[in-house]
Design a protein around this motif. Structure first.
Motif, mmCIF file in Angstrom:
data_model
loop_
_atom_site.group_PDB
_atom_site.id
_atom_site.type_symbol
_atom_site.label_atom_id
_atom_site.label_comp_id
_atom_site.label_asym_id
_atom_site.label_seq_id
_atom_site.Cartn_x
_atom_site.Cartn_y
_atom_site.Cartn_z
ATOM 1 N N THR A 74 -3.487 1.765 -9.500
ATOM 2 C CA THR A 74 -2.875 2.410 -8.330
ATOM 3 C C THR A 74 -3.478 3.796 -8.114
ATOM 4 N N PHE A 75 -3.712 4.518 -9.192
ATOM 5 C CA PHE A 75 -4.349 5.834 -9.060
ATOM 6 C C PHE A 75 -5.760 5.704 -8.474
ATOM 7 N N GLN A 82 -7.035 9.208 -6.999
ATOM 8 C CA GLN A 82 -6.697 10.166 -8.062
ATOM 9 C C GLN A 82 -7.380 9.716 -9.350
ATOM 10 N N LYS A 91 -6.748 3.434 -6.362
ATOM 11 C CA LYS A 91 -6.593 3.152 -4.939
ATOM 12 C C LYS A 91 -6.241 4.411 -4.145
ATOM 13 N N THR A 92 -5.550 5.336 -4.788
ATOM 14 C CA THR A 92 -5.196 6.584 -4.096
ATOM 15 C C THR A 92 -6.274 7.650 -4.239
ATOM 16 N N ARG A 109 0.821 -1.213 0.000
ATOM 17 C CA ARG A 109 0.000 0.000 0.000
ATOM 18 C C ARG A 109 0.856 1.264 0.000
ATOM 19 N N ASN A 110 2.053 1.146 -0.506
ATOM 20 C CA ASN A 110 2.919 2.310 -0.700
ATOM 21 C C ASN A 110 2.709 2.772 -2.148
ATOM 22 N N TYR A 111 1.594 3.463 -2.357
ATOM 23 C CA TYR A 111 1.142 3.736 -3.721
ATOM 24 C C TYR A 111 2.055 4.704 -4.472
ATOM 25 N N SER A 112 2.615 5.680 -3.775
ATOM 26 C CA SER A 112 3.497 6.637 -4.462
ATOM 27 C C SER A 112 4.740 5.928 -5.000
#
Length: 808
Positions: free
Chosen positions: A283-284, A289, A286-287, A249-252
């Motif tokens: 991934t975007f 964005q 999940k964040t 979960r370290n999306y960046s």
């Protein structure tokens, strides 16, 4: 010249004829024609064939001694037929001059030696020179072989699901590979190091770390690979690193590594780039964005559209609430090509047996199964997307469903339109709009059989719930006639027959449903009920036991099993109540406990639970009758009478509470808790007896202190034996009830109660809260059975408010 007249050259043949020329032979070797050979006969008649050999060192291979001819001159030998010498001197032994002589012929044969054409008399050939196992090259080769074997074993273990063994093998391969590198550096130049093997070992090790969820170690190993410039195309492994960061979960970091991998992968690898962009879009999402996710998925759908990207694009537009874009994205999802063969391909066009066999073989092969899975996945995405956007793209969900249905009808998924219509009816059902649901389902009466059967099944179910059995039966018949193998339709038909009392016929429909689908639990449950109605309890119990093996935690099945054995077994009913109570379902637990009490009203655990339940639900008046019954069953136990008085006090009937406490004091004059509440009540009501009760209370408390001191001193002298609790009427007068055993079962909740210095009026709510929690709020875990935490009269001695010690 005359000797060459009979020599014929082989004719030129086609080079492609590999077997030409094998039947041709040189007539010189034809012994049957020697009588007609003029040169041979002349040599025999003259002294030409009896000349001595030119040199004794050259043995002759002819039957007669060789002679020199004009062809041979001084430099060559000729046979008696004028043929050139074909032998050569090697170590004093010549090979035969012509091919017709026996192989291995030597001069020794003329001297009478044994015939040995294979040269066996010379003994076996010397063995090949073996490589030294101690040589550095051989050690390196063996070690490299071992490393490869370990990598293979690691991969096999991973595929078999033994992740721990796979990691151990990968680590072992890594250790041996480092030893191999050091040995190679000592023997050869660094340029000769096997980089492919090093890459394989490191890559497998990183993969096994990741499979075992050791993400830090996996990232470190991948870092070793990607930082080494000698490994070509190692940059794409940053995709794996991004996947690990996504799991963490370290999306960046995940997006960063995906983009780095995207930069290092050439544009010709379109499929790989599309997959990485899809990961970036996920991934975007999940964040949160969504705009960036939309950009990624829009690019994918324009370059190489696929089902997952199309569905994720719809989700992104749904998240931002863009209705028009949702519609366009749904149309793009519908237009994604499936690239599968049509079903017509698997229908035989003729009666040719060979063609039929081929079609039968490929009808269900792995490729066909993959095509079916892809089609099912596409239908799932489209159905889910339609259900998601239909309520929001138009003014109402019905209009939205109609738009989705029209789009689907114009696409390659025509059959999905009917499923969407049925889903529309189910949505009406969820909204409690039964009339609209019925109207929607009735539209399918003229459709194809599959859809008609599904709609008729739902209609039969709806009418059955409304007790309109005639309508339910007619639609059940329609469903069965449309699809004879529909287990739901057969079950509904059995239900309508069951409602009319024809249990034998209902059982036949349920059996038919089970024959078509053995996992139809509704039919299995219903056939159990049917056997129960027919009083065939053994068969009914067998059905419910089978169902219990499928549905382990179904309370209905458990009830039927218990009811089938002994329907009025109070212990089975109380056990069911306990099960529901442990699951937090108090209402169902109350039903079973009440039934248990009804069949056997003397079970003290059930009485205790029911009394506590009514106090829990703030119906103290109803709890009184259960505690009064408990006091009749156990008249020597003061706690039940204290509970009765407490219920009167909680319900506001202070006069009745006072009378009850006075009655308890007459029966148990040394009960401290009873005296405490008598002092309170008399003080608050203003009665003169308060001084009398206060004096008695002080005397009892003083006696209690003296007893405790004696017990403590006795315990110190006897090695710390455990003393009994003192102070209650039961323990002082010999009317105890096994405090040592029952005191251990005291509820933890009952110990946390307010002290005696708090007035009961102001603390009434607090006292209730201390003992019970609102059933709608967080619950304190209740005991498995009420017997595990029973209240004992001796337990009151150590507490401040004895009558509030309530069981759960």
């Amino acid at each position: 010249v005359q000797m060459m007249q009979n020599v014929h050259l082989a004719p030129e043949t086609d080079e492609d004829d590999l077997y030409s020329g094998y039947n041709d032979y040189n007539p010189t070797y034809d012994t049957e024609e020697l009588e007609n050979d003029t040169a041979f006969q002349q040599a025999v008649r003259t002294s030409h064939g009896r000349r001595p050999p030119i040199t004794a060192k050259i043995p002759s291979t002819a039957v007669t001694r060789p002679v020199a001819t004009g062809y041979g001159s001084k430099t060559s030998l000729a046979s008696s037929m004028g043929r050139p010498v074909t032998g050569a001197i090697q170590d004093g032994v010549t090979r035969p001059m012509t091919a017709v002589r026996a192989a291995g012929f030597t001069k020794a044969a003329l001297r009478g030696s044994a015939f040995d054409p294979l040269g066996q008399s010379r003994g076996p050939a010397p063995p090949l020179e073996a490589k030294s196992e101690d040589s550095p090259e051989e050690k390196i080769r063996q070690l490299e072989k071992k490393v490869n074997e370990l990598v293979e074993e690691s991969c096999i273990a991973n595929s078999c699901g033994d992740l721990k063994l796979a990691l151990e093998k990968a680590k072992d391969a890594g250790r041996k590979e480092r030893v191999l590198v050091r040995q190679r550096e000592q023997v050869t130049t660094p340029e000769n190091i096997n980089l492919d093997l090093t890459y394989s070992v490191l890559f497998n090790l990183a993969s096994q770390y990741s499979a075992n969820e050791m993400y830090a170690e996996a990232l470190n190993t991948y870092q070793v690979i990607v930082k080494n410039k000698m490994f070509s195309n190692a940059g794409r492994l940053k995709v794996n690193m991004g996947n690990i960061y996504l799991k963490q979960r370290n999306y960046s970091k995940a997006i960063k590594f995906y983009r780095m991998a995207l930069d290092q992968i050439p544009s010709v690898h379109k499929e790989m780039r599309i997959k990485i962009m899809q990961n970036i879009g996920v991934t975007f999402i999940k964040t949160g964005q969504y705009s960036d996710a939309i950009n990624s998925f829009e690019h994918i759908m324009s370059m190489a559209p696929n089902l997952k990207a199309g569905f994720n694009l719809i989700l992104s537009y749904f998240a931002v609430g863009d209705r028009d874009k949702m519609k366009k994205a749904f149309q793009k999802l519908i237009a994604v090509p499936l690239e599968i063969d049509e079903d017509d391909k698997y229908i035989s066009p003729s009666d040719d047996p060979h063609t039929n066999l081929v079609i039968e073989a490929i009808k269900n092969d792995h490729l066909r199964q993959m095509e079916r899975e892809r089609k099912a996945m596409a239908e799932k995405y489209i159905m889910t997307a339609a259900k998601l956007i239909a309520p929001v793209i138009e003014t109402s969900f019905a209009v939205g469903y109609d738009w989705c249905v029209e789009v689907v009808k114009a696409s390659q998924y025509v059959e999905l339109a009917n499923d969407l219509e049925i889903n529309k009816a189910i949505t009406y059902l969820r909204q409690k709009d039964f009339n609209q649901a019925v109207e929607t389902l009735k539209m399918f009466e003229k459709k194809d059989s599959r859809v008609k059967s599904a709609a008729a099944t739902n209609l039969s179910f709806l009418y059955y719930l409304e007790n309109e059995f005639s309508q339910a039966s007619s639609y059940a018949d329609l469903a069965v006639n449309s699809d004879r193998y529909n287990p739901s339709a057969l079950t509904n038909k059995g239900n309508t027959v069951f409602a009319n009392g024809d249990y034998e016929k209902a059982a036949e429909f349920y059996k038919e449903a089970l024959r078509n689908d053995s996992s139809c639990t509704e039919a299995l449950y219903n056939i159990g009920l049917t056997y129960k109605k027919l009083n065939r309890l053994d068969e009914a119990l067998d059905c419910f036991l089978k169902l219990h093996a499928i549905l382990r935690n179904s309370a209905q099945v458990l009830y039927q099993i218990a009811n089938g054995v002994v329907p009025t077994d109070s212990r089975a009913l109380s056990k069911l109540g306990e099960l529901y109570d442990s699951e937090g379902d108090k209402s169902q637990a109350f039903q079973y406990y009440y039934e248990s009490y009804r069949y056997f009203p003397s079970n003290i655990e059930v009485i205790e639970w029911l009394g506590a339940y009514y106090i829990d639900t703030q119906f103290c008046e109803k709890a009184i009758q259960y505690f009064e019954r408990a006091s009749l069953i156990q008249p020597t136990q003061v706690k039940w009478q204290l509970m009765v008085a407490s219920c009167f006090r909680r319900s506001g009937n202070y006069q009745k509470a006072l009378d009850t406490y006075k009655d308890i004091h007459r029966k148990f004059p040394e009960n401290v808790e009873c005296l405490r509440f008598l002092v309170r009540l008399c003080t608050d009501i203003g009665l003169k007896e308060v001084q009398e009760y206060a004096t008695k209370l002080k005397r009892l408390e003083k006696m209690k202190e003296i007893r405790e001191q004696r017990i403590k001193s006795g315990r110190d002298s006897s090695g710390g034996s455990r003393s009994r609790r003192e102070g209650s009427a039961g323990s002082d007068s010999g009317q105890n009830c096994s405090a040592s055993s029952k005191g251990e079962r005291l509820s933890a909740k009952l110990r946390a109660l307010p002290g005696t210095n708090e007035p009961y009026e102001s603390s009434s709510n607090k006292e209730i809260d201390a003992s019970y929690v609102d059933p709608l709020g967080p619950q304190i875990e209740r005991p498995k059975t009420a017997a595990k935490k029973r209240i004992d009269e001796d337990d009151f001695a150590d507490e401040e408010l004895g009558d509030d010690l309530l069981p759960e």
